[in-house]
Design an enzyme around this catalytic site. Structure first.
Site, PDB file in Angstrom:
ATOM      1  N   SER A  73     -49.666 -27.038  24.844  1.00  0.00           N
ATOM      2  CA  SER A  73     -48.280 -26.919  24.372  1.00  0.00           C
ATOM      3  C   SER A  73     -47.575 -28.243  24.635  1.00  0.00           C
ATOM      4  O   SER A  73     -47.919 -28.962  25.590  1.00  0.00           O
ATOM      5  CB  SER A  73     -47.564 -25.811  25.148  1.00  0.00           C
ATOM      6  OG  SER A  73     -46.163 -25.909  24.962  1.00  0.00           O
ATOM      7  N   TYR A 103     -45.845 -22.220  33.329  1.00  0.00           N
ATOM      8  CA  TYR A 103     -46.400 -22.436  31.983  1.00  0.00           C
ATOM      9  C   TYR A 103     -46.746 -23.921  31.769  1.00  0.00           C
ATOM     10  O   TYR A 103     -47.834 -24.253  31.283  1.00  0.00           O
ATOM     11  CB  TYR A 103     -45.373 -21.960  30.960  1.00  0.00           C
ATOM     12  CG  TYR A 103     -45.836 -21.987  29.519  1.00  0.00           C
ATOM     13  CD1 TYR A 103     -46.699 -21.012  29.021  1.00  0.00           C
ATOM     14  CD2 TYR A 103     -45.395 -22.985  28.649  1.00  0.00           C
ATOM     15  CE1 TYR A 103     -47.106 -21.028  27.693  1.00  0.00           C
ATOM     16  CE2 TYR A 103     -45.794 -23.005  27.320  1.00  0.00           C
ATOM     17  CZ  TYR A 103     -46.656 -22.026  26.842  1.00  0.00           C
ATOM     18  OH  TYR A 103     -47.051 -22.056  25.528  1.00  0.00           O
ATOM     19  N   LYS A 120     -50.415 -25.548  31.003  1.00  0.00           N
ATOM     20  CA  LYS A 120     -50.693 -26.269  29.761  1.00  0.00           C
ATOM     21  C   LYS A 120     -51.056 -27.736  30.030  1.00  0.00           C
ATOM     22  O   LYS A 120     -51.856 -28.321  29.292  1.00  0.00           O
ATOM     23  CB  LYS A 120     -49.487 -26.172  28.821  1.00  0.00           C
ATOM     24  CG  LYS A 120     -49.224 -24.736  28.333  1.00  0.00           C
ATOM     25  CD  LYS A 120     -50.407 -24.191  27.554  1.00  0.00           C
ATOM     26  CE  LYS A 120     -50.176 -22.821  26.979  1.00  0.00           C
ATOM     27  NZ  LYS A 120     -51.316 -22.317  26.203  1.00  0.00           N
TER      28      LYS A 120
HETATM   29  P1  NDP Z   1     -48.381 -14.301  21.329  1.00  0.00           P
HETATM   30  O1  NDP Z   1     -47.628 -13.751  22.480  1.00  0.00           O
HETATM   31  O2  NDP Z   1     -47.987 -13.935  19.932  1.00  0.00           O
HETATM   32  O3  NDP Z   1     -49.921 -13.975  21.489  1.00  0.00           O
HETATM   33  C1  NDP Z   1     -50.562 -14.140  22.721  1.00  0.00           C
HETATM   34  C2  NDP Z   1     -52.019 -13.785  22.516  1.00  0.00           C
HETATM   35  O4  NDP Z   1     -52.697 -14.012  23.753  1.00  0.00           O
HETATM   36  C3  NDP Z   1     -52.201 -12.324  22.137  1.00  0.00           C
HETATM   37  O5  NDP Z   1     -53.172 -12.226  21.129  1.00  0.00           O
HETATM   38  C4  NDP Z   1     -52.726 -11.709  23.436  1.00  0.00           C
HETATM   39  O6  NDP Z   1     -53.634 -10.655  23.225  1.00  0.00           O
HETATM   40  C5  NDP Z   1     -53.470 -12.870  24.027  1.00  0.00           C
HETATM   41  N1  NDP Z   1     -53.679 -12.703  25.461  1.00  0.00           N
HETATM   42  C6  NDP Z   1     -52.752 -12.734  26.446  1.00  0.00           C
HETATM   43  N2  NDP Z   1     -53.334 -12.504  27.636  1.00  0.00           N
HETATM   44  C7  NDP Z   1     -54.662 -12.334  27.388  1.00  0.00           C
HETATM   45  C8  NDP Z   1     -55.782 -12.076  28.201  1.00  0.00           C
HETATM   46  N3  NDP Z   1     -55.667 -11.949  29.525  1.00  0.00           N
HETATM   47  N4  NDP Z   1     -57.005 -11.953  27.607  1.00  0.00           N
HETATM   48  C9  NDP Z   1     -57.128 -12.078  26.265  1.00  0.00           C
HETATM   49  N5  NDP Z   1     -56.100 -12.321  25.450  1.00  0.00           N
HETATM   50  C10 NDP Z   1     -54.879 -12.446  26.002  1.00  0.00           C
HETATM   51  O7  NDP Z   1     -48.318 -15.887  21.531  1.00  0.00           O
HETATM   52  P2  NDP Z   1     -48.616 -17.104  20.553  1.00  0.00           P
HETATM   53  O8  NDP Z   1     -49.456 -16.669  19.427  1.00  0.00           O
HETATM   54  O9  NDP Z   1     -47.352 -17.784  20.311  1.00  0.00           O
HETATM   55  O10 NDP Z   1     -49.455 -18.023  21.541  1.00  0.00           O
HETATM   56  C11 NDP Z   1     -50.804 -18.393  21.317  1.00  0.00           C
HETATM   57  C12 NDP Z   1     -51.072 -19.661  22.110  1.00  0.00           C
HETATM   58  O11 NDP Z   1     -50.259 -20.710  21.602  1.00  0.00           O
HETATM   59  C13 NDP Z   1     -50.732 -19.527  23.586  1.00  0.00           C
HETATM   60  O12 NDP Z   1     -51.689 -20.211  24.355  1.00  0.00           O
HETATM   61  C14 NDP Z   1     -49.377 -20.220  23.680  1.00  0.00           C
HETATM   62  O13 NDP Z   1     -49.131 -20.699  24.958  1.00  0.00           O
HETATM   63  C15 NDP Z   1     -49.560 -21.312  22.668  1.00  0.00           C
HETATM   64  N6  NDP Z   1     -48.306 -21.895  22.195  1.00  0.00           N
HETATM   65  C16 NDP Z   1     -47.415 -21.156  21.443  1.00  0.00           C
HETATM   66  C17 NDP Z   1     -46.255 -21.730  20.996  1.00  0.00           C
HETATM   67  C18 NDP Z   1     -45.258 -20.992  20.159  1.00  0.00           C
HETATM   68  O14 NDP Z   1     -44.220 -21.591  19.800  1.00  0.00           O
HETATM   69  N7  NDP Z   1     -45.469 -19.749  19.810  1.00  0.00           N
HETATM   70  C19 NDP Z   1     -45.921 -23.132  21.324  1.00  0.00           C
HETATM   71  C20 NDP Z   1     -46.918 -23.798  22.120  1.00  0.00           C
HETATM   72  C21 NDP Z   1     -48.060 -23.203  22.520  1.00  0.00           C
HETATM   73  P3  NDP Z   1     -53.257  -9.065  23.439  1.00  0.00           P
HETATM   74  O15 NDP Z   1     -52.041  -8.811  22.595  1.00  0.00           O
HETATM   75  O16 NDP Z   1     -54.478  -8.360  22.997  1.00  0.00           O
HETATM   76  O17 NDP Z   1     -52.974  -8.921  24.906  1.00  0.00           O
END
Ligand code: NDP
Length: 249
Positions: free
Chosen positions: A144, A157, A161
């Protein structure tokens, strides 16, 4: 021939959000995808169905990737199902935002385990089979921009990252001679459950410091990941590539 024909990809946390769009794009380009989920079973099954409807190949596998044994089992299931693994996208992530003075140990541990330890867990399981197969490989870790510049209320966080970036560069040096590339992608602002917590006012305000003047669209992360996963990116490793509309430059 499709860009990723014959490749097998595991995407962690791919039932929803950015991970899902990455999985869909990799599948669209011919990869067989393993959609890992933790809690979102219905969403993951829906993602699999949507990929299959378009003629792609996908399987959903439940695992808490913060847990060492479950991450090993995720990779083992992938190998049992598709025989090899070519692409690992470490995307699973979470937040527990609060100022350091009010942050408790549980909030620190949850974020570090989910975002950073999961990357260790999955890479640890996937690298050996990649090395043994002698066909190279691709590891793409979703970091990130917060890992680059920090953010008040996100010490946990940001640390996770930033940790991913150090991990990425170190592993890239370890496995480069095996033609396994390891890169990090650093997104800026994208509309998902993770950023839903921001108020409408703060979302609007954020655009003031984005040179492109808008939040990103989810496929704009996926396109970069697909490129990094392909043979076209064979000479790129140990890099952190921002997809952030120019926030960090
Ligand atoms: P969401 O909250 O929409 O999705 C998070 C995902 O992570 C879900 O699919 C969830 O699965 C999964 N997850 C969380 N904990 C676990 C675990 N212990 N084991 C397996 N899966 C897990 O977030 P985003 O799609 O926005 O984020 C995706 C990535 O992008 C992250 O790493 C985030 O930090 C990064 N990011 C996002 C940004 C943004 O603006 N959105 C900006 C910068 C980075 P489930 O629902 O099945 O638990």
């Amino acid at each position: 021939m499709s860009l990723l024909a014959g490749k097998v990809a595991v995407i962690t946390g791919a039932g929803r959000g950015i991970g899902r769009v990455i999985a869909e794009d990799l599948a669209l380009h011919g990869a067989k995808v393993v959609i890992n989920y933790h809690a979102s079973a219905a969403a993951a099954e829906e993602a699999v169905a949507s990929i299959r409807e378009k003629g792609g190949e996908a399987t959903a596998v439940q695992a808490n990737v913060a847990n060492f044994e479950e991450a090993q089992a995720l990779i083992k299931t992938t190998l049992d199902t598709y025989e090899h693994i070519d692409i690992l996208v470490n995307n699973a992530g979470t937040t527990r935002d609060t100022l350091l003075m009010t942050m408790n140990e549980e909030q620190w541990d949850t974020v570090l385990d989910t975002n950073l330890k999961s990357v260790f867990n999955c890479c640890k399981a996937a690298v050996r089979p990649m090395v043994r197969r002698k066909q190279g490989g691709r590891i793409i870790n979703i970091s990130s921009v917060v890992g680059l510049v920090g953010q008040a209320g996100q010490a946990n966080y940001a640390a996770s990252k930033a940790g991913i970036i150090g991990f990425t560069k170190s592993l890239a040096k370890e496995v480069g001679s095996r033609q396994i590339t390891v890169n990090a992608v650093a997104p800026g602002f994208f509309s998902t459950a993770l950023t839903e917590v921001l108020s409408a006012e703060n979302k609007e305000k954020s655009k003031e410091f984005i040179p492109l003047g808008r939040w990103g669209e989810l496929p704009e992360v996926a396109y970069l990941v697909t490129f990094l996963a392909s043979d076209k990116a064979a000479y790129i490793t140990g890099q952190v590539i921002n997809v952030d509309g120019g926030i960090v430059m």
